[in-house]
Scaffold this active site. Structure first.
Site, mmCIF file in Angstrom:
data_model
loop_
_atom_site.group_PDB
_atom_site.id
_atom_site.type_symbol
_atom_site.label_atom_id
_atom_site.label_comp_id
_atom_site.label_asym_id
_atom_site.label_seq_id
_atom_site.Cartn_x
_atom_site.Cartn_y
_atom_site.Cartn_z
ATOM 1 N N ALA A 134 10.085 1.865 -1.702
ATOM 2 C CA ALA A 134 9.977 2.466 -2.926
ATOM 3 C C ALA A 134 11.064 3.620 -2.979
ATOM 4 O O ALA A 134 11.816 3.860 -4.011
ATOM 5 C CB ALA A 134 8.431 3.356 -2.993
ATOM 6 N N LYS B 111 0.738 -1.236 -0.048
ATOM 7 C CA LYS B 111 0.140 0.032 -0.018
ATOM 8 C C LYS B 111 0.716 0.940 0.071
ATOM 9 O O LYS B 111 1.731 1.504 0.825
ATOM 10 C CB LYS B 111 -0.700 -0.009 0.981
ATOM 11 C CG LYS B 111 -2.107 0.935 1.149
ATOM 12 C CD LYS B 111 -3.086 0.749 2.294
ATOM 13 C CE LYS B 111 -4.326 1.751 2.020
ATOM 14 N NZ LYS B 111 -4.890 2.052 0.864
ATOM 15 N N GLY C 170 6.591 0.742 5.681
ATOM 16 C CA GLY C 170 7.674 0.048 4.889
ATOM 17 C C GLY C 170 7.540 0.164 3.458
ATOM 18 O O GLY C 170 8.407 0.072 2.813
ATOM 19 N N CYS C 171 6.185 0.500 2.765
ATOM 20 C CA CYS C 171 6.192 0.667 1.376
ATOM 21 C C CYS C 171 7.062 1.892 0.812
ATOM 22 O O CYS C 171 7.700 2.090 0.008
ATOM 23 C CB CYS C 171 5.031 0.673 0.618
ATOM 24 S SG CYS C 171 4.068 -1.000 1.212
ATOM 25 N N THR C 172 6.925 3.076 1.816
ATOM 26 C CA THR C 172 7.596 4.388 1.380
ATOM 27 C C THR C 172 8.981 4.060 1.665
ATOM 28 O O THR C 172 9.776 4.370 0.640
ATOM 29 C CB THR C 172 7.138 5.274 2.553
ATOM 30 O OG1 THR C 172 5.617 5.674 2.398
ATOM 31 C CG2 THR C 172 8.224 6.668 2.202
#
Length: 157
Positions: free
Chosen positions: A51, A41, A46-48
């Site tokens: 990416a 998401k 974590g995704c930030t």
């Protein structure tokens, strides 16, 4: 459901909208190496981090002739805001209908605090110049992951 793509298998093709509204097909990258990183998401911690790490290393991926593509089920408008804020250098695709997520077995059962649910499994694939799976990472831990993928891309002819 077919098995997950294995090393040496042809990478399943797909066409998905990018954060800028254009359509992107995996086949468009034939002749280059490609990293596909599936993340749960946009705008979550974590995704930030993941990416941002791929974005930070983008010049080195370019030197290794490797395209970097992130995929989640977020709509294109959310992907674009996320890209602008955290992942300026990578292509982000929206898979709201879970087409690529299913093809790459990045959609499945997850559990958190004893609760089981369906969701995106943090997964990364490295695809060679001929469009075949060269390496796969499942149950990815974010810290150090982009660096490990870069090393694998550099080592791949």
């Amino acid at each position: 459901m077919p098995d997950s793509p294995k090393i040496g298998d042809p990478a399943p093709d797909f066409a998905l909208p990018a954060s800028d509204g254009s359509m992107v097909r995996l086949a468009d990258f034939r002749g280059r190496k490609v990293v596909l990183f599936f993340y749960p998401k946009a705008n979550t911690p974590g995704c930030t981090r993941e990416a941002a790490a791929f974005s930070r290393l983008k010049p080195q991926f370019d030197e290794a002739d490797t395209a970097v593509i992130g995929i989640s089920a977020d709509p294109p408008a959310i992907q674009e805001r996320f890209r602008t804020k955290h992942a300026k250098e990578v292509t982000l695709l929206s898979d709201e209908h879970r087409e690529a997520l299913s093809l790459y077995h990045a959609w499945g059962k997850k559990s958190l605090y004893g609760r089981t649910f369906m969701g995106i499994l943090r997964t990364t694939y490295l695809i060679d110049r001929k469009g075949r799976i060269a390496q796969a990472w499942r149950k990815v831990k974010v810290d150090g992951h982009a660096e490990a993928v870069l090393e694998a891309a550099k080592a791949l002819a």
